[in-house]
Design an enzyme around this catalytic site. Structure first.
Site, PDB file in Angstrom:
ATOM      1  NE  ARG A 197      42.187  42.572  33.502  1.00 38.03           N
ATOM      2  CZ  ARG A 197      43.347  42.952  34.019  1.00 38.03           C
ATOM      3  NH1 ARG A 197      44.108  43.850  33.406  1.00 38.03           N
ATOM      4  NH2 ARG A 197      43.763  42.442  35.164  1.00 38.03           N
ATOM      5  CE  LYS A 234      44.378  32.331  38.439  1.00 34.89           C
ATOM      6  NZ  LYS A 234      45.077  33.593  38.675  1.00 34.89           N
TER       7      LYS A 234
HETATM    8  N1  BES Z   1      40.938  35.700  39.567  1.00 29.47           N
HETATM    9  C1  BES Z   1      42.227  36.280  39.461  1.00 29.47           C
HETATM   10  C2  BES Z   1      42.542  37.247  40.590  1.00 29.47           C
HETATM   11  C3  BES Z   1      42.627  36.652  41.975  1.00 29.47           C
HETATM   12  C4  BES Z   1      43.836  36.201  42.469  1.00 29.47           C
HETATM   13  C5  BES Z   1      41.518  36.634  42.782  1.00 29.47           C
HETATM   14  C6  BES Z   1      43.900  35.680  43.751  1.00 29.47           C
HETATM   15  C7  BES Z   1      41.594  36.117  44.069  1.00 29.47           C
HETATM   16  C8  BES Z   1      42.783  35.646  44.545  1.00 29.47           C
HETATM   17  C9  BES Z   1      42.330  37.039  38.140  1.00 29.47           C
HETATM   18  O1  BES Z   1      41.617  36.516  37.077  1.00 29.47           O
HETATM   19  C10 BES Z   1      43.759  37.025  37.741  1.00 29.47           C
HETATM   20  O2  BES Z   1      44.265  35.978  37.447  1.00 29.47           O
HETATM   21  N2  BES Z   1      44.403  38.197  37.714  1.00 29.47           N
HETATM   22  C11 BES Z   1      45.750  38.306  37.356  1.00 29.47           C
HETATM   23  C12 BES Z   1      45.878  39.470  36.412  1.00 29.47           C
HETATM   24  C13 BES Z   1      47.231  39.540  35.730  1.00 29.47           C
HETATM   25  C14 BES Z   1      47.413  38.363  34.807  1.00 29.47           C
HETATM   26  C15 BES Z   1      47.295  40.841  34.973  1.00 29.47           C
HETATM   27  C16 BES Z   1      46.550  38.535  38.627  1.00 29.47           C
HETATM   28  O3  BES Z   1      46.062  39.189  39.555  1.00 29.47           O
HETATM   29  O4  BES Z   1      47.656  38.006  38.726  1.00 29.47           O
HETATM   30 MN    MN Z   2      42.716  35.020  36.041  1.00 30.91          MN
END
Ligand code: BES
Ligand code: MN
Ligand code: ZN
Length: 497
Positions: free
Chosen positions: A349, A275
């Protein structure tokens, strides 16, 4: 919050300390409140006129050192129309009232009465619940206080009510829920260097003293079960993953349990698909689903809910490392289905896939509800007011919507369907772990659905509601403890014998 907050229930005649009263629109008070305010009726009328205060909900009026009252301060909280007051309104008013108790006040009394008369025991307990949640602070890592932040070490807040004994009894249940929310908030607020899986499991094990059976599965146990998806996520972390299973058996013997499953990514860097730095610190809250499940188990056990419940949380960290999984890796889940990892940041997931399958197979629950800070996309869709709800069962979705309206922890149903499902088919494995940008929350839910078979199931995507959500009269905390009140209510209204 002060170092300690003591909530109590007293008769209408015992008014000590700061006095807080409720007032309906156009300055209407209940009889006990009228009596208490009689000595300053005139001053109050003039102050209200000068401040254009009429009792509208969300407004308040304060009189310092009111002549004729022994209270050092009088606070009148506008309670609006007062017709059809819902539980969530009472909780909100309790929070608003608590917000008006100055930090240095040692004692305050809140008159639990509306213009329509004394509140029922359960309603008083809801006020107290709101007050308790409002008073929550997470300051264990602050070693100094700034000027203006001085607070009394002990604050005693009493609710003056028609029957303090029955109110006290109703509070016993509501306090169990309040403590559950506080526990969940603490877990979400804790930083990841403190709350790694071992420590998280230790805190969940604290539920044993309430009669909850707590099992902790380590990496070896999960390997044996074949949880390749969950273990793949955690393999780059210096801390070993854990799976915690909690059981509360307050219902009839032999009746199948209802199950709650939480995503417990105690820190999500994104892994190799890392990230951006901006805001990454928030990812210490990526275990809010797990925190909610622990808080809920606390609430149910502490109020001795007449129901059989299983709670399960998958505790892992998503780190980039020489041992971390990579994009393109293929993992085998406990269900036997294989997953191509396209993006290591879609890790939640993968964790839930194995926990859902394990709980479904082992306990054959009547229903399963999972909570997860799963997708940023749900925040794009719904903002931070509603949690996204996905369900394979209309009745369940409806019941949760009702519990949401009652408690104020609201859910909004999102679609599922075969058209979305096929988006996550993979070239190399049974499925891939991302479906692209469009409908990102939906394809994530489709992924989970592949691991629940025919069991009635709901997925709650709490990415927008679990932390850093808008502050309210009952929440000034970063970690909201979202879902404990919703699910406690859902259990109480529909599943207790
Ligand atoms: N934990 C994150 C989602 C999240 C983002 C929760 C901001 C709270 C605040 C999750 O694991 C994630 O990174 N999801 C990705 C999925 C994508 C890579 C398909 C996302 O939402 O960008
Ligand atoms: Mn994630
Ligand atoms: Zn995550």
């Amino acid at each position: 919050m002060p170092a300690s907050l003591k909530l109590g229930f007293v008769p209408f005649t015992r008014l000590n300390g700061v006095l807080v009263v409720f007032c309906a629109e156009s300055m209407k008070f209940g009889p006990a409140t009228e009596r208490a305010l009689a000595p300053i009726a005139n001053q109050l009328r003039r102050a209200a006129a000068a401040d254009r205060f009429t009792g509208k909900s969300g407004s308040s009026l304060e009189i310092i050192a009111p002549t004729g009252l022994s209270a050092p301060r009088l606070v009148v909280v506008g309670a609006g129309k007062q017709k059809e007051v819902k539980d969530r309104d009472l909780i909100g008013l309790g929070g608003a009232a608590m917000g008006k108790v100055p930090g240095l006040a040692g004692q305050a009394t809140i008159i639990a009465e509306f213009a329509t008369g004394a509140l029922k025991a359960r309603q008083v307990a809801s006020l107290a619940l709101g007050a308790r949640l409002r008073a929550y602070t997470f300051d264990r890592y602050k070693t100094k206080r700034k000027e203006g932040e001085e607070r009394a070490d002990k604050v005693e807040v009493n609710f003056a009510c028609a029957n303090s004994d029955t109110a006290e009894k109703a509070w016993a249940s509501a306090a169990a829920v309040a403590d559950g929310v506080v526990l969940a908030r603490d877990l979400v607020n804790e930083p990841a260097n403190i709350l790694y899986p071992g420590e998280f499991a230790r805190r969940a094990s604290g539920l044993r003293k309430l009669g909850v059976t707590v099992e902790v599965l380590d990496v070896a146990a999960m390997k044996k079960l074949g949880m390749g998806a969950l273990l793949g996520v955690g393999q780059g972390s210096a801390h070993d993953s854990r799976l915690v299973v909690m059981r509360w058996e307050g219902g009839k013997r032999g009746v199948g349990p209802i199950a709650f499953i939480g995503k417990g990514v105690y820190f999500d860097t994104g892994g190799i698909s890392i990230k951006p730095a901006q805001g990454m610190e928030d990812m210490k809250g990526d275990m809010a689903g797990a925190a909610c499940v622990v808080g809920l188990m606390h609430a149910l056990a502490a109020r001795k809910a007449k129901v059989n419940v299983v709670g399960a949380i998958g505790l892992v960290e998503n780190m980039p490392d020489g041992k971390a999984q990579r994009p393109g890796d293929i993992v085998t889940t406990m269900s036997g289905q294989t997953v191509e990892v396209i993006n290591t940041d879609a890790e939640g997931r993968l964790v839930l896939a194995d926990v859902l399958h394990y709980i479904n197979k082992r306990f054959k629950p009547k229903l399963m509800i999972d909570l997860a800070t799963l997708t940023g996309a749900i925040m794009v869709a719904l903002g931070q007011e509603y949690t996204g709800l996905f369900a394979n069962d209309d009745k369940l979705a409806e019941r949760l919507a009702k519990a949401g309206e009652a408690t104020g922890e609201r859910v909004w149903r999102m679609p599922l369907g075969p058209e979305y499902d096929k988006i996550i088919d993979s070239k190399f494995a049974d499925m891939k772990n991302t479906g692209g940008r469009y409908g990102g929350s939906i394809t994530a839910a489709q992924f989970l659905q592949r691991f629940v078979n025919k069991t009635p199931w709901v997925h709650l995507d709490i990415a927008g509601t679990a932390f850093a959500s808008p502050q309210s009269d009952i929440n000034k905390s970063w970690g909201a403890g979202w879902g404990v009140r919703l699910l406690d209510r859902f259990v109480e209204d529909y599943y207790e014998r």
